[in-house]
Scaffold this active site. Structure first.
Site, PDB file in Angstrom:
ATOM      1  N   LYS A   6     -50.095 -23.463 -13.304  1.00 42.92           N
ATOM      2  CA  LYS A   6     -51.132 -22.521 -13.742  1.00 42.92           C
ATOM      3  C   LYS A   6     -50.711 -21.090 -13.393  1.00 42.92           C
ATOM      4  O   LYS A   6     -50.727 -20.200 -14.244  1.00 42.92           O
ATOM      5  CB  LYS A   6     -52.459 -22.848 -13.068  1.00 42.92           C
ATOM      6  CG  LYS A   6     -52.950 -24.274 -13.257  1.00 42.92           C
ATOM      7  CD  LYS A   6     -53.291 -24.584 -14.675  1.00 42.92           C
ATOM      8  CE  LYS A   6     -53.984 -25.935 -14.814  1.00 42.92           C
ATOM      9  NZ  LYS A   6     -53.186 -27.086 -14.381  1.00 42.92           N
TER      10      LYS A   6
ATOM     11  N   LYS B 142     -60.147 -23.905 -14.080  1.00 42.84           N
ATOM     12  CA  LYS B 142     -59.089 -24.896 -13.885  1.00 42.84           C
ATOM     13  C   LYS B 142     -58.719 -24.994 -12.412  1.00 42.84           C
ATOM     14  O   LYS B 142     -58.428 -23.977 -11.769  1.00 42.84           O
ATOM     15  CB  LYS B 142     -57.823 -24.498 -14.660  1.00 42.84           C
ATOM     16  CG  LYS B 142     -58.019 -24.267 -16.150  1.00 42.84           C
ATOM     17  CD  LYS B 142     -56.716 -23.795 -16.791  1.00 42.84           C
ATOM     18  CE  LYS B 142     -56.861 -23.558 -18.269  1.00 42.84           C
ATOM     19  NZ  LYS B 142     -55.585 -23.106 -18.894  1.00 42.84           N
TER      20      LYS B 142
ATOM     21  N   ARG C 166     -48.263 -27.570 -27.920  1.00 42.89           N
ATOM     22  CA  ARG C 166     -47.263 -27.833 -26.889  1.00 42.89           C
ATOM     23  C   ARG C 166     -45.888 -27.539 -27.492  1.00 42.89           C
ATOM     24  O   ARG C 166     -45.506 -28.125 -28.505  1.00 42.89           O
ATOM     25  CB  ARG C 166     -47.344 -29.277 -26.421  1.00 42.89           C
ATOM     26  CG  ARG C 166     -46.110 -29.815 -25.671  1.00 42.89           C
ATOM     27  CD  ARG C 166     -45.744 -29.009 -24.415  1.00 42.89           C
ATOM     28  NE  ARG C 166     -46.786 -28.911 -23.460  1.00 42.89           N
ATOM     29  CZ  ARG C 166     -46.997 -29.766 -22.463  1.00 42.89           C
ATOM     30  NH1 ARG C 166     -46.217 -30.819 -22.344  1.00 42.89           N
ATOM     31  NH2 ARG C 166     -47.964 -29.567 -21.596  1.00 42.89           N
TER      32      ARG C 166
ATOM     33  N   ARG D 197     -52.090 -30.233 -30.629  1.00 43.09           N
ATOM     34  CA  ARG D 197     -52.966 -31.243 -30.050  1.00 43.09           C
ATOM     35  C   ARG D 197     -54.415 -30.820 -30.256  1.00 43.09           C
ATOM     36  O   ARG D 197     -54.840 -29.791 -29.736  1.00 43.09           O
ATOM     37  CB  ARG D 197     -52.661 -31.427 -28.563  1.00 43.09           C
ATOM     38  CG  ARG D 197     -51.215 -31.791 -28.267  1.00 43.09           C
ATOM     39  CD  ARG D 197     -50.883 -31.749 -26.793  1.00 43.09           C
ATOM     40  NE  ARG D 197     -51.040 -30.413 -26.246  1.00 43.09           N
ATOM     41  CZ  ARG D 197     -50.862 -30.090 -24.962  1.00 43.09           C
ATOM     42  NH1 ARG D 197     -50.517 -31.023 -24.099  1.00 43.09           N
ATOM     43  NH2 ARG D 197     -51.013 -28.858 -24.538  1.00 43.09           N
TER      44      ARG D 197
ATOM     45  N   ARG E  12     -61.007 -30.093 -24.445  1.00 49.16           N
ATOM     46  CA  ARG E  12     -59.682 -30.313 -23.881  1.00 49.16           C
ATOM     47  C   ARG E  12     -58.852 -31.134 -24.857  1.00 49.16           C
ATOM     48  O   ARG E  12     -59.288 -32.194 -25.296  1.00 49.16           O
ATOM     49  CB  ARG E  12     -59.783 -31.013 -22.530  1.00 49.16           C
ATOM     50  CG  ARG E  12     -60.539 -30.214 -21.481  1.00 49.16           C
ATOM     51  CD  ARG E  12     -60.821 -31.036 -20.239  1.00 49.16           C
ATOM     52  NE  ARG E  12     -61.652 -32.196 -20.539  1.00 49.16           N
ATOM     53  CZ  ARG E  12     -61.966 -33.145 -19.660  1.00 49.16           C
ATOM     54  NH1 ARG E  12     -61.501 -33.061 -18.416  1.00 49.16           N
ATOM     55  NH2 ARG E  12     -62.730 -34.165 -20.008  1.00 49.16           N
TER      56      ARG E  12
ATOM     57  N   ASP F  87     -47.907 -24.252 -23.222  1.00 48.70           N
ATOM     58  CA  ASP F  87     -49.106 -24.498 -24.020  1.00 48.70           C
ATOM     59  C   ASP F  87     -49.614 -23.172 -24.562  1.00 48.70           C
ATOM     60  O   ASP F  87     -49.750 -22.191 -23.811  1.00 48.70           O
ATOM     61  CB  ASP F  87     -50.182 -25.172 -23.176  1.00 48.70           C
ATOM     62  CG  ASP F  87     -49.742 -26.533 -22.658  1.00 48.70           C
ATOM     63  OD1 ASP F  87     -48.868 -27.152 -23.299  1.00 48.70           O
ATOM     64  OD2 ASP F  87     -50.264 -26.968 -21.618  1.00 48.70           O
TER      65      ASP F  87
ATOM     66  N   GLU G 225     -50.384 -22.212 -20.319  1.00 46.73           N
ATOM     67  CA  GLU G 225     -49.721 -22.762 -19.137  1.00 46.73           C
ATOM     68  C   GLU G 225     -48.226 -22.869 -19.382  1.00 46.73           C
ATOM     69  O   GLU G 225     -47.765 -22.897 -20.526  1.00 46.73           O
ATOM     70  CB  GLU G 225     -50.272 -24.157 -18.789  1.00 46.73           C
ATOM     71  CG  GLU G 225     -51.717 -24.164 -18.338  1.00 46.73           C
ATOM     72  CD  GLU G 225     -52.170 -25.563 -17.927  1.00 46.73           C
ATOM     73  OE1 GLU G 225     -51.305 -26.450 -17.750  1.00 46.73           O
ATOM     74  OE2 GLU G 225     -53.388 -25.763 -17.787  1.00 46.73           O
TER      75      GLU G 225
ATOM     76  N   ASN H  28     -45.443 -25.566 -18.090  1.00 46.32           N
ATOM     77  CA  ASN H  28     -45.260 -26.832 -17.398  1.00 46.32           C
ATOM     78  C   ASN H  28     -43.786 -27.022 -17.051  1.00 46.32           C
ATOM     79  O   ASN H  28     -42.939 -27.069 -17.942  1.00 46.32           O
ATOM     80  CB  ASN H  28     -45.745 -27.980 -18.276  1.00 46.32           C
ATOM     81  CG  ASN H  28     -47.234 -27.883 -18.566  1.00 46.32           C
ATOM     82  OD1 ASN H  28     -48.051 -28.323 -17.767  1.00 46.32           O
ATOM     83  ND2 ASN H  28     -47.584 -27.299 -19.702  1.00 46.32           N
TER      84      ASN H  28
END
Length: 309
Positions: free
Chosen positions: A121, A156, A206, A220, A228, A268, A276, A278
């Site tokens: 994050k 979050k 993504r 997504r 979400r 993302d 974000e 990842n």
């Protein structure tokens, strides 16, 4: 023959039809790379050398584990740290042990120091100009005021994964302060609060980057009744193409990712805004391969071989 070691969650818990690590292992074997697996608890240090109790694995068909062996990490050309969050004490200690091997010339993907430094994050804050308005704080008063300024926000937990624990709340929601007290553990833990982006109903993209370059992406969409879009929470994956704005985001991230040794990363993006970064165990390979009809895992392994030899 090169040997690659994959540091994973217990292999019996992995679903090979969906798992990106399995996709990478199978691609490695297709490239004539001998593939081994272990968990973080299998890592050791003997003096100034790192070792592992690992198992060679035959990934096709999935899975045939051979007898466990103890061997130095320097036997491996490349080690993939693919343990899922949380980034807890065990995860952090594993990165320190991997760093011992890194000092001896073993390639670690991703770089252990960067795995520690880039919270999934908080890492995105390095590029806050690409993000929705964001506040990271523990104090309920400041968080509630930010929510009132933005009108509607998402909150979050910083150690969460897969959308778990992420909530959407309006500025006038009853009990807002009490909710924030709960999420911050009575103001002892910071959380991330961001302006809610209505564009999430159209999907959360993504994008997988290898050595700073985008190799594939999926969109997504959240399931009905939820905001979400995480696939683990019922989101639906669909084919997509990158917009010029998303390509520009990738271009702006590339120098930092390459400089920090973040070779395989998933970002993302919602409505053209970075959400974000990842870095621990990015997912999405299986979905991209299926929906976009590209051999993404093989492309990743080719990039590794080309870059690291």
């Amino acid at each position: 023959m090169q040997q690659h070691l994959f540091v994973l969650d217990p292999i019996d818990l992995i679903n090979p039809a969906k798992d990106s690590s399995v996709a990478l292992m199978q691609a490695a074997q297709r490239a004539c790379i001998e593939t081994w697996v272990c968990t973080p608890s299998d890592l050791q240090a003997r003096g100034n050398k790192a070792w592992v109790i690992g198992k060679p694995v035959n990934c096709d068909p999935w899975k045939k584990l051979l007898t466990a062996q103890s061997k130095p990490l320097t036997d491996f050309k490349c080690i993939w740290m693919r343990k899922d969050p949380p980034v807890d004490e065990a995860f952090l200690y594993a990165t320190h042990l991997l760093e011992v091997a890194e000092r001896d010339g073993v390639v670690i993907l991703n770089k252990p120091a960067s795995l520690r430094a880039w919270n999934e994050k908080l890492g995105a804050l390095r590029f806050s100009q690409l993000m929705a308005p964001t506040l990271v704080a523990s104090r309920v008063e400041e968080l509630a005021e930010f929510a009132r300024e933005q009108g509607e926000v998402v909150v979050k937990p910083l150690g969460g994964k897969g959308g778990q624990g992420v909530i959407r709340v309006a500025k006038d929601a009853p009990g807002l302060e009490a909710l924030l007290e709960l999420m911050t553990n009575q103001e002892n833990l910071p959380v991330m609060m961001q302006c809610f982006l209505p564009a999430v109903v159209e999907g959360d993209k993504r994008i997988l980057l290898v050595n700073g370059e985008p190799l594939g992406a999926i969109n997504r969409r959240p399931k009905a009744g939820d905001f979400r879009s995480n696939l683990a929470l019922g989101g639906t994956a669909e084919a997509t193409q990158l917009s010029s704005q998303e390509i520009e985001i990738c271009n702006k991230l590339r120098p930092s990712l390459k400089n920090q040794g973040l070779f395989f990363v998933g970002i993302d993006v919602i409505g053209g805004m970075l959400s974000e970064i990842n870095v621990t165990s990015p997912t999405g390979i299986r979905e991209i391969e299926r929906l976009m009809n590209v051999p993404l895992a093989d492309q990743v392994i080719t990039q590794v071989l080309n870059h690291f030899g």
